[in-house]
Every structure is written in C-alpha cells, then in structure tokens.
Scaffold this motif. Sequence first.
Motif, mmCIF file in Angstrom:
data_model
loop_
_atom_site.group_PDB
_atom_site.id
_atom_site.type_symbol
_atom_site.label_atom_id
_atom_site.label_comp_id
_atom_site.label_asym_id
_atom_site.label_seq_id
_atom_site.Cartn_x
_atom_site.Cartn_y
_atom_site.Cartn_z
ATOM 1 N N ARG A 1 4.846 2.335 -0.480
ATOM 2 C CA ARG A 1 5.304 1.975 0.850
ATOM 3 C C ARG A 1 6.709 2.504 1.079
ATOM 4 N NH1 ARG A 1 6.061 -4.574 0.164
ATOM 5 N NH2 ARG A 1 7.288 -4.537 -1.754
ATOM 6 N N SER A 2 7.043 2.684 2.339
ATOM 7 C CA SER A 2 8.369 3.125 2.745
ATOM 8 C C SER A 2 8.855 2.241 3.870
ATOM 9 C CB SER A 2 8.337 4.592 3.207
ATOM 10 O OG SER A 2 9.596 4.973 3.742
ATOM 11 N N ALA A 3 10.113 1.874 3.825
ATOM 12 C CA ALA A 3 10.730 1.079 4.895
ATOM 13 C C ALA A 3 11.691 1.908 5.725
ATOM 14 C CB ALA A 3 11.465 -0.118 4.289
ATOM 15 N N ASP A 4 11.781 3.220 5.417
ATOM 16 C CA ASP A 4 12.748 4.071 6.109
ATOM 17 C C ASP A 4 12.097 5.322 6.686
ATOM 18 O OD1 ASP A 4 12.242 5.459 3.774
ATOM 19 O OD2 ASP A 4 14.213 5.091 2.900
ATOM 20 N N GLY A 5 10.869 5.172 7.188
ATOM 21 C CA GLY A 5 10.213 6.288 7.845
ATOM 22 C C GLY A 5 9.780 7.398 6.924
ATOM 23 N N GLY A 6 9.556 7.116 5.649
ATOM 24 C CA GLY A 6 9.080 8.112 4.715
ATOM 25 C C GLY A 6 10.155 8.820 3.931
ATOM 26 N N ALA A 7 11.427 8.436 4.098
ATOM 27 C CA ALA A 7 12.492 9.075 3.325
ATOM 28 C C ALA A 7 12.388 8.716 1.852
ATOM 29 C CB ALA A 7 13.851 8.679 3.878
ATOM 30 N N THR A 8 12.073 7.452 1.553
ATOM 31 C CA THR A 8 11.888 6.996 0.177
ATOM 32 C C THR A 8 10.658 6.109 0.106
ATOM 33 O OG1 THR A 8 13.313 5.064 0.532
ATOM 34 C CG2 THR A 8 14.357 7.082 -0.294
ATOM 35 N N PHE A 9 10.073 6.025 -1.090
ATOM 36 C CA PHE A 9 8.881 5.211 -1.310
ATOM 37 C C PHE A 9 9.062 4.363 -2.559
ATOM 38 C CE2 PHE A 9 7.080 8.330 1.519
ATOM 39 C CZ PHE A 9 6.094 7.647 2.203
ATOM 40 N N SER A 10 8.409 3.204 -2.566
ATOM 41 C CA SER A 10 8.369 2.353 -3.741
ATOM 42 C C SER A 10 6.939 1.886 -3.956
ATOM 43 C CB SER A 10 9.299 1.144 -3.575
ATOM 44 O OG SER A 10 8.912 0.364 -2.446
ATOM 45 N N GLN A 11 6.649 1.449 -5.182
ATOM 46 C CA GLN A 11 5.310 0.993 -5.513
ATOM 47 C C GLN A 11 5.022 -0.335 -4.825
ATOM 48 O OE1 GLN A 11 3.606 3.079 -7.548
ATOM 49 N NE2 GLN A 11 1.668 1.956 -7.502
ATOM 50 N N LEU A 12 3.808 -0.471 -4.314
ATOM 51 C CA LEU A 12 3.372 -1.719 -3.690
ATOM 52 C C LEU A 12 2.544 -2.500 -4.692
ATOM 53 C CD1 LEU A 12 3.148 -3.331 -0.960
ATOM 54 C CD2 LEU A 12 1.016 -2.089 -0.584
ATOM 55 N N SER A 13 2.798 -3.801 -4.807
ATOM 56 C CA SER A 13 2.015 -4.602 -5.731
ATOM 57 C C SER A 13 0.553 -4.567 -5.339
ATOM 58 C CB SER A 13 2.514 -6.047 -5.743
ATOM 59 O OG SER A 13 2.267 -6.658 -4.495
ATOM 60 N N ALA A 14 -0.326 -4.684 -6.308
ATOM 61 C CA ALA A 14 -1.758 -4.496 -6.081
ATOM 62 C C ALA A 14 -2.532 -5.437 -6.981
ATOM 63 C CB ALA A 14 -2.135 -3.040 -6.356
ATOM 64 N N PRO A 15 -3.859 -5.521 -6.781
ATOM 65 C CA PRO A 15 -4.669 -6.305 -7.713
ATOM 66 C C PRO A 15 -4.562 -5.756 -9.126
ATOM 67 C CG PRO A 15 -5.902 -5.794 -5.731
ATOM 68 C CD PRO A 15 -4.643 -4.984 -5.679
ATOM 69 N N ALA A 16 -5.235 -6.419 -10.069
ATOM 70 C CA ALA A 16 -5.171 -6.011 -11.469
ATOM 71 C C ALA A 16 -5.483 -4.528 -11.608
ATOM 72 C CB ALA A 16 -6.163 -6.841 -12.286
ATOM 73 N N ALA A 17 -4.805 -3.876 -12.535
ATOM 74 C CA ALA A 17 -4.949 -2.429 -12.687
ATOM 75 C C ALA A 17 -6.400 -2.021 -12.889
ATOM 76 C CB ALA A 17 -4.096 -1.959 -13.857
ATOM 77 N N SER A 18 -7.184 -2.861 -13.569
ATOM 78 C CA SER A 18 -8.581 -2.520 -13.815
ATOM 79 C C SER A 18 -9.402 -2.480 -12.534
ATOM 80 C CB SER A 18 -9.207 -3.534 -14.782
ATOM 81 O OG SER A 18 -9.169 -4.836 -14.206
ATOM 82 N N ASP A 19 -8.890 -3.088 -11.450
ATOM 83 C CA ASP A 19 -9.632 -3.141 -10.198
ATOM 84 C C ASP A 19 -9.240 -2.041 -9.221
ATOM 85 O OD1 ASP A 19 -10.937 -5.393 -11.032
ATOM 86 O OD2 ASP A 19 -9.550 -6.773 -10.042
ATOM 87 N N ILE A 20 -8.191 -1.290 -9.510
ATOM 88 C CA ILE A 20 -7.647 -0.401 -8.501
ATOM 89 C C ILE A 20 -7.890 1.068 -8.851
ATOM 90 C CG2 ILE A 20 -5.302 -0.215 -9.421
ATOM 91 C CD1 ILE A 20 -4.382 -0.611 -6.469
ATOM 92 N N ARG A 21 -9.058 1.333 -9.423
ATOM 93 C CA ARG A 21 -9.409 2.710 -9.773
ATOM 94 C C ARG A 21 -9.367 3.615 -8.550
ATOM 95 N NH1 ARG A 21 -12.831 -0.492 -12.770
ATOM 96 N NH2 ARG A 21 -14.446 -0.418 -11.171
ATOM 97 N N ALA A 22 -9.804 3.102 -7.419
ATOM 98 C CA ALA A 22 -9.805 3.915 -6.188
ATOM 99 C C ALA A 22 -9.677 2.994 -4.986
ATOM 100 C CB ALA A 22 -11.083 4.735 -6.096
ATOM 101 N N PRO A 23 -8.473 2.742 -4.489
ATOM 102 C CA PRO A 23 -8.350 1.881 -3.312
ATOM 103 C C PRO A 23 -9.080 2.506 -2.135
ATOM 104 C CG PRO A 23 -6.289 2.985 -3.768
ATOM 105 C CD PRO A 23 -7.187 3.268 -4.920
#
Length: 336
Positions: free
Chosen positions: A298-320
Amino acid sequence: TMYHRLSSRLAACAAVLCLGVVVSHFVGYARVKDETWVPTGLASGTLPGPVTEILAAPGDAGRLLARSGNDLYHTVNGGAEWAAVSGLVDRPVNMVRHPTNPQWLVAVRVTPAAVTAGLPRSSDGGQTWQVIPGSDSLVPTVSSLAFSSDGSYLFLAPNWMNTIYRSADNGTTWQTVLTDTELKPGLWCSPVTPTRCLSGSHVTDDAGTTWQPLTAPTGFRELSAAAFSASAPATLYALAPWDDGYRLLISTSGGQSFDFVATTMRFDAGQHGKPPVLWVNPVDARSIVLASGGNLVRSADGGATFSQLSAPAASDIRAPAVFLAGSTENILNTQI
C-alpha cells in the motif's frame, strides 16, 4: 457467532473504509481498521478451484457473488451462508453489476469451444441467468465489460477485435462506437463521471461517442489495469507492462495523458501471469493498494513509496485473488 462478527465488520464499512481479499480457495476475508482477518462461510473443501472474482452490490455490503471454476455462488448475509447460482453454465470470466439497479448483471463467459460464448444476463441479482438473444455474434473471444457510473450505457470490448460496442438497454441491442486497429483490450469507467471511460489504449469523455488515443511515456504499449479515484475525479492510476515488470502510471487529466509516479518500482504479475491488482481508496486519492506477485502493498503518498500490508496467514496467500472495498460512497472489486 462468526456471522454476527463478520456482519458487524462489513456494516462498519458504512462508517470507515474497510478492505477485504479472497485468497486461494477461501472467500471473503474481511479486513477492518485493526487489520484482523475473518473468513466467511465458503471454504476450500466446497469449491472446485480458486476464487477468481467477487462482485458486490452497491450500498449492500452483505450481498456478494463469488466465482470459482465454472461455478457461481451467491450470499445475502456477508458470506455466512452461500448458495449455488443456476443458469450460468460454462466459465464466466467477467461480471458487471448495474451501478444504480444492482438486480441487473451482465457477464462474459467462455464455452467449451470458446467461440460462441454469448452474454448471460440476470435481472434478479445473479440468482438466475439467461443468455441475451443474438449476443453470441458479439463475443467470439474473452471480452471486457463496464457500465458507465450512472448505468446509462454498458460498454463491451471483445479482445483482439479492435472494436468497442455500446448498449443503452443493458445489453439487448448494441452500437459500434469505435473501430481502431491500435485498440488494446480492457475497459474501466469512472465511478463518479458518467461520461468518462478508458480502454487499454483509448479514452472517452462523452460516454463513448468519440475516443482518443492515450498519451503516455515513451515505451508505453498498453494499460493492463486502471483504477479511478472517486474523491478526485480527474485522477486515476494505471499499470502498464514494461520489459522488467509492470510500471505504475498516474493521470490527473481524466485519462487523457499519463506519467510515471515518483517510484521506480516494478510490480510482478499475479496469478497465471495476469496483471497486478490496483485499487484506489474512494475517499483518499493518494491512498492505493496493489496485489503484486502474491504480496499486498500500500501507498499513502500517491505511489511514491510502498509498505507491506498485513494479510492472512502466509500459507493462505499463495495468490490473492480479489479486493473488495466499501465506504459510504461506493463498493468496488477487482481481480487478478
């Protein structure tokens, strides 16, 4: 109960922005302000394959359609209970819901022969479907569909046919509005400006009567994903394939011209090589989220910088697979 917990979280979308994602074979993880995730009642043991699309009803966060393989499922209570939908045979690859009358839906599907797909249409919120008579001649291949924001027009762009069609009666009859050998696939319409829509290579500001080629940086070939801002109608973001991944572009002219955002990041393709998902916060034009290569950023500055967004367990996020977002203004979804 899980239903009451999930319903209260979805209802909270009316007051604060919320975000959901479908990952792998699980439907409807609801992300609220504290970044917790709650699964709905349709899980991997009951599905024929990964969930590849989810569609919400404007103004009703509890009414959803989910697609898995050749099957379509319907819920009216935020995912606590699901029922299979009848009448939509073969694989639907794109569904759109009328923005002011959510009972009306139109879909593109692919038959086993992938030649005479036709356009299924529903007038009861997706519970039953009938193919629009004569529509098989319009859809010989996978196509893009989009409603204008006021529902006056439905646009159809069959891939690789260099043509965009427009319908003023929910798909019953069609008019050719653009034929151009340089036309690229894709259709996206502004959520707040009824006259503004975009293809992978062209833009219209008069509800499809005329279309102009996009202006973009040197090396541009086509747009693969686009997302309009609801709070700043002239602003939209887009993803374009580049030699080393997807580049993020921005337009502040309603899609007439695009430039690179400040970041030089490249974004990976999603599931099965499809473009990354792109979503713009409907109440903040500088807040964007991408699903790229199995990651949520996600970015809060129009795409200038990005950070990781929390998500479900890693085993569940093979392909969001799907984003679902709600606010007091609108609900939207997108897929990879």
